[in-house]
Design a protein around this motif. Structure first.
Motif, short mmCIF file in Angstrom:
data_model
loop_
_atom_site.label_atom_id
_atom_site.label_comp_id
_atom_site.label_asym_id
_atom_site.label_seq_id
_atom_site.Cartn_x
_atom_site.Cartn_y
_atom_site.Cartn_z
N HIS A 1 0.83 -1.20 0.00
CA HIS A 1 0.00 0.00 0.00
C HIS A 1 0.88 1.27 0.00
N SER B 1 2.43 1.82 -3.27
CA SER B 1 1.43 2.29 -4.25
C SER B 1 1.23 3.80 -4.14
N GLU B 2 1.23 4.30 -2.91
CA GLU B 2 1.05 5.74 -2.73
C GLU B 2 2.22 6.50 -3.36
N GLU C 1 0.45 11.16 -11.96
CA GLU C 1 -0.13 12.50 -11.81
C GLU C 1 0.95 13.58 -11.85
N LYS D 1 -2.52 17.49 -4.12
CA LYS D 1 -2.95 16.08 -4.11
C LYS D 1 -1.74 15.15 -4.15
N GLU E 1 -0.28 12.30 -1.42
CA GLU E 1 0.04 10.88 -1.65
C GLU E 1 1.40 10.56 -1.02
N SER F 1 -1.43 -2.37 -9.40
CA SER F 1 -1.40 -2.54 -10.86
C SER F 1 -1.80 -1.26 -11.60
N PHE G 1 -1.08 1.77 -11.40
CA PHE G 1 -0.09 2.82 -11.70
C PHE G 1 0.86 2.42 -12.82
N VAL H 1 -8.31 9.58 -12.94
CA VAL H 1 -7.54 9.01 -11.83
C VAL H 1 -8.18 9.42 -10.50
N ASP I 1 -8.89 7.09 -7.08
CA ASP I 1 -9.08 7.45 -5.67
C ASP I 1 -10.42 6.92 -5.17
N ALA J 1 -9.79 3.45 -4.31
CA ALA J 1 -8.94 3.40 -3.11
C ALA J 1 -9.78 3.64 -1.85
N LEU K 1 -10.86 -0.33 6.03
CA LEU K 1 -9.57 -0.59 6.69
C LEU K 1 -9.33 0.31 7.92
N GLU L 1 -8.30 11.26 0.81
CA GLU L 1 -8.71 10.59 -0.43
C GLU L 1 -10.09 11.08 -0.89
N MET M 1 -8.03 -2.99 -9.48
CA MET M 1 -7.38 -2.55 -8.24
C MET M 1 -7.80 -3.38 -7.02
N LYS N 1 -8.08 -7.66 6.32
CA LYS N 1 -8.99 -7.25 5.25
C LYS N 1 -10.40 -7.35 5.82
N ASN O 1 -12.46 -9.18 -2.20
CA ASN O 1 -12.17 -8.36 -3.38
C ASN O 1 -13.44 -8.13 -4.20
N1 FAQ Z 1 -2.08 -4.70 -7.89
O1 FAQ Z 1 -4.87 -12.84 -2.50
P1 FAQ Z 1 -5.04 -11.48 -3.09
C1 FAQ Z 1 -4.14 4.28 -4.00
C2 FAQ Z 1 -1.66 -9.31 -5.70
S1 FAQ Z 1 -3.66 3.09 -2.98
C3 FAQ Z 1 -0.97 -5.42 -7.67
O2 FAQ Z 1 -6.43 -11.03 -3.33
P2 FAQ Z 1 -4.61 -9.51 -1.01
C4 FAQ Z 1 -4.02 5.72 -3.57
C5 FAQ Z 1 -1.53 -9.54 -4.20
O3 FAQ Z 1 -0.58 -8.67 -3.62
C6 FAQ Z 1 -3.85 1.58 -3.92
N2 FAQ Z 1 -1.00 -6.63 -7.05
O4 FAQ Z 1 -4.20 -10.42 -2.23
C7 FAQ Z 1 -3.67 6.58 -4.70
C8 FAQ Z 1 -1.15 -11.00 -4.16
O5 FAQ Z 1 0.22 -11.12 -4.54
P3 FAQ Z 1 1.39 -11.46 -3.45
C9 FAQ Z 1 -3.30 0.47 -3.20
C10 FAQ Z 1 -2.19 -7.08 -6.62
O6 FAQ Z 1 -3.39 -8.82 -0.53
C11 FAQ Z 1 -4.62 7.00 -5.61
C12 FAQ Z 1 -1.93 -11.60 -5.33
O7 FAQ Z 1 -2.21 -10.51 -6.20
N3 FAQ Z 1 -4.18 0.06 -2.15
O8 FAQ Z 1 -4.55 3.92 -5.03
C13 FAQ Z 1 -3.38 -6.35 -6.81
O9 FAQ Z 1 -5.40 -10.28 -0.02
C14 FAQ Z 1 -4.28 7.85 -6.67
C15 FAQ Z 1 -3.19 -12.30 -4.87
O10 FAQ Z 1 -4.22 -11.38 -4.46
C16 FAQ Z 1 -3.88 -0.92 -1.31
O11 FAQ Z 1 -2.83 -1.52 -1.38
C17 FAQ Z 1 -3.30 -5.12 -7.48
N4 FAQ Z 1 -4.38 -4.37 -7.76
O12 FAQ Z 1 -5.61 -8.43 -1.65
C18 FAQ Z 1 -2.36 7.00 -4.85
C19 FAQ Z 1 -4.91 -1.23 -0.27
N5 FAQ Z 1 -4.40 -7.06 -6.30
O13 FAQ Z 1 1.45 -10.28 -2.50
C20 FAQ Z 1 -2.01 7.84 -5.91
C21 FAQ Z 1 -4.49 -2.29 0.67
C22 FAQ Z 1 -3.89 -8.19 -5.81
O14 FAQ Z 1 0.99 -12.74 -2.76
C23 FAQ Z 1 -2.97 8.26 -6.81
N6 FAQ Z 1 -4.34 -3.59 0.04
N7 FAQ Z 1 -2.57 -8.21 -6.02
O15 FAQ Z 1 2.65 -11.59 -4.27
C24 FAQ Z 1 -5.34 -4.48 -0.06
O16 FAQ Z 1 -6.47 -4.23 0.35
C25 FAQ Z 1 -5.03 -5.84 -0.66
O17 FAQ Z 1 -3.65 -6.04 -0.60
C26 FAQ Z 1 -5.56 -6.03 -2.10
C27 FAQ Z 1 -5.15 -7.46 -2.57
C28 FAQ Z 1 -7.06 -5.93 -2.14
C29 FAQ Z 1 -4.93 -5.04 -3.06
#
Ligand code: FAQ
Length: 324
Positions: free
Chosen positions: A51, A54-55, A62, A81, A85, A119, A121, A134, A139, A142, A149, A168, A207, A227, A231
């Motif tokens: 996480h 990602s930030e 952007e 903004k 981040e 993914s 980004f 975006v 967001d 997110a 959370l 956010e 995402m 969590k 998902n």
């Molecule tokens: N991208 O078993 P699950 C933002 C991976 S913040 C890449 O379902 P999990 C702010 C996962 O790591 C965005 N990889 O995994 C902003 C695992 O691989 P691993 C970030 C992904 O952890 C906005 C495998 O797939 N937010 O955007 C992704 O239970 C604008 C199996 O998946 C967070 O990180 C993905 N999308 O659920 C900034 C929130 N999805 O590690 C700037 C917190 C899955 O075994 C500009 N994270 N994978 O090698 C979470 O809630 C969870 O980690 C999930 C994935 C829901 C992302």
């Protein structure tokens, strides 16, 4: 004797595990100095670290538009903004550090591919309307993930989320505001807004992670309240919330099979292309190489600052020892 010892240690561990799970079930917060199973600690480091990365990586798509924002006001908002981040990344790195890993280690793991970032980004931001998409969609997704959370079981993570979510929400609204201006603008501007929605819709759905049947971590992470939702639950909530917003903007969600389902009370929609998702998270998305190269350059360019700070800290420590 040894076998007995191992057996009693294992039994003790099971008892500790059970007591830990009871604390989670009572919705008690787990704090850094509390006992926790190794798996819980590792899962948190993986999720919070991902996480945080990602930030930080999320600033790049952007940041690309700060110098090209159409007005001074838009530039100031976008700058704020992107700075937010960076702040989110810092709170999250600090939260992860309470679990016994350093920020340096996490950065090294990002750069050598042992840790991931979102993914989303890895897609390019080609036009100004992408800043709207975006903010509105990325967001928006997110927030959908991060609001629950705030109730996660690990105290430092839950508390970091409170402030992050407030910021956010502002980000999401500024994105929607850009989309609104574009959608109500000239024909060319409306086309640009539609094109941004077309390109960002499916990557935004990705995402939330793989579908529940392929999510390896969900069951254990939900039992530990790392969590709070699956998902697919969050993805559905996002679609249900976002489709009416697209309609309000007068834009079309790029999914011919999207329709309201009276029976379920939710939208039916097409799943993202999961082979594309797997490809992107393996490092083969359109911008993966650029993103990692930019992070590596920033890390290398910042080496002198880290070295300077360490030297200063050492000087102060030596002065304190000398004064004792
Ligand atoms: N991208 O078993 P699950 C933002 C991976 S913040 C890449 O379902 P999990 C702010 C996962 O790591 C965005 N990889 O995994 C902003 C695992 O691989 P691993 C970030 C992904 O952890 C906005 C495998 O797939 N937010 O955007 C992704 O239970 C604008 C199996 O998946 C967070 O990180 C993905 N999308 O659920 C900034 C929130 N999805 O590690 C700037 C917190 C899955 O075994 C500009 N994270 N994978 O090698 C979470 O809630 C969870 O980690 C999930 C994935 C829901 C992302």
């Amino acid at each position: 004797m040894y076998a007995q010892l191992v057996k009693s240690e294992a039994a003790e561990e099971t008892e500790q595990d059970r007591a830990f799970q009871e604390r989670i079930d009572r919705k008690e917060k787990i704090e850094p100095k509390d006992w926790m199973p190794e798996g819980y600690r590792k899962t948190l480091i993986r999720q919070i670290g991902q996480h945080a990365h990602s930030e930080i990586v999320g600033q790049l798509p952007e940041g690309n538009w700060i110098t090209r924002a159409p007005t001074l006001e838009r530039k100031a908002i976008l700058l704020a903004k992107v700075q937010d981040e960076a702040g989110h990344g810092l709170y999250l790195y600090c939260a992860a550090e309470t679990l016994g890993i350093s920020r340096d280690e996490m950065t090294e793991m990002l750069l050598d591919g042992r840790m991931k970032y979102s993914s989303i980004f890895n897609y390019p931001t080609l036009t100004w309307a992408d800043m709207g998409a975006v903010g509105w969609l990325v967001d928006g997704a997110a927030i959908m993930n991060q609001v629950p959370l705030q109730r996660t079981s690990y105290g430092p993570y839950a508390r970091a989320m409170v402030r992050i979510c407030k910021e956010e929400s502002f980000h999401q609204r500024q994105g929607f505001d850009i989309m609104m201006k574009m959608a109500q603008g000239t024909t060319a501007q409306k086309k640009m807004a539609q094109d941004a929605l077309d390109r960002f819709w499916f990557p935004s759905l990705m995402m939330f992670g793989p579908s529940d049947k392929d999510s390896v971590h969900s069951a254990q992470s939900m039992a530990w309240k790392i969590k709070m939702n699956t998902n697919d639950e969050l993805r559905q909530k996002f679609v249900d919330q976002t489709v009416p917003q697209a309609e309000y903007l007068g834009l079309t969600v790029p999914d011919p099979d999207l329709r309201w389902n009276e029976e379920t009370g939710h939208y039916d929609f097409t799943e993202p292309d999961w082979s594309e998702f797997m490809d992107v998270i393996k490092g083969n998305g359109p911008c993966n190489a650029d993103r990692i190269e930019a992070r590596k350059k920033a890390w290398d360019d910042g080496a002198w600052v880290r070295e300077g700070l360490m030297a200063h800290a050492e000087k102060r420590r030596a002065a304190r020892v000398a004064a004792q």
